[in-house]
Write an enzyme that holds these catalytic residues in place. Structure first.
Site: not given
Ligand code: RB5
Length: 151
Positions: A10-11, A67, A69-70, A100-101, A111, A134-135, A138
């Site tokens: 995203d932005h 994004c 925070t991801g 494993h996953n 960020r 085994r994975h 799961r």
């Molecule tokens: C965008 O401001 C922010 O909310 C997005 O990039 C992300 O962190 C959401 O989880």
């Protein structure tokens, strides 16, 4: 054969995505950039959907979503059928979520991570294979859960 990687952000993550695309290009991976392409505010679920659809349809082997925070990307991606998205901020997790996953989508926060670490995480994620055994049992249970709750 080189793995094909679907990438989007995203932005908040445009600059980190550019570094990831450069890493993929420099290391011989085939990839496609599903956007976003500007810093104009956009909605991360739209981009999660594009990458997850491409991975679900087996057009790409793995996806990478970034994004701020991801977290938003990983929440959206894990609502998509057949997707096992892992939000990683360390290389150990990136390695073991492949081993494993059988995670098929990597999510990262632009960020919360420096680019150097993000590229190390990408390197481990795209170069590690699923261990199976085994994975697999799961992972099959996760798929069964997905199908059960979708009813
Ligand atoms: C965008 O401001 C922010 O909310 C997005 O990039 C992300 O962190 C959401 O989880």
């Amino acid at each position: 054969m080189a793995k094909k990687i679907a990438v989007a952000c995203d932005h908040a993550a445009l600059d980190m995505k550019a570094e990831v695309l450069k890493y993929l290009s420099d290391n011989g991976f085939e990839y496609y950039d599903f956007g976003t392409y500007t810093k104009d505010s956009c909605n991360y679920p739209d981009y999660a959907e594009k990458v997850c659809t491409a991975v679900y349809n087996k057009e790409y082997d793995l996806g990478i979503l970034i994004c701020g925070t991801g977290i938003g990307m990983s929440m959206a991606a894990n609502k998509c059928k057949g997707i096992r998205a892992a939000l990683c901020s360390d290389t150990f997790s990136a390695k073991f979520t492949r081993l494993h996953n059988d995670a098929n989508v990597l999510c990262m926060g632009a960020r919360t991570l420096g680019c150097g670490l993000a590229l190390e995480i990408v390197d481990v994620f795209v170069n590690t294979g699923f261990e199976g055994g085994r994975h697999q049992t799961r992972v099959d249970m996760i798929t069964a859960l997905e199908n059960k709750l979708a009813k």
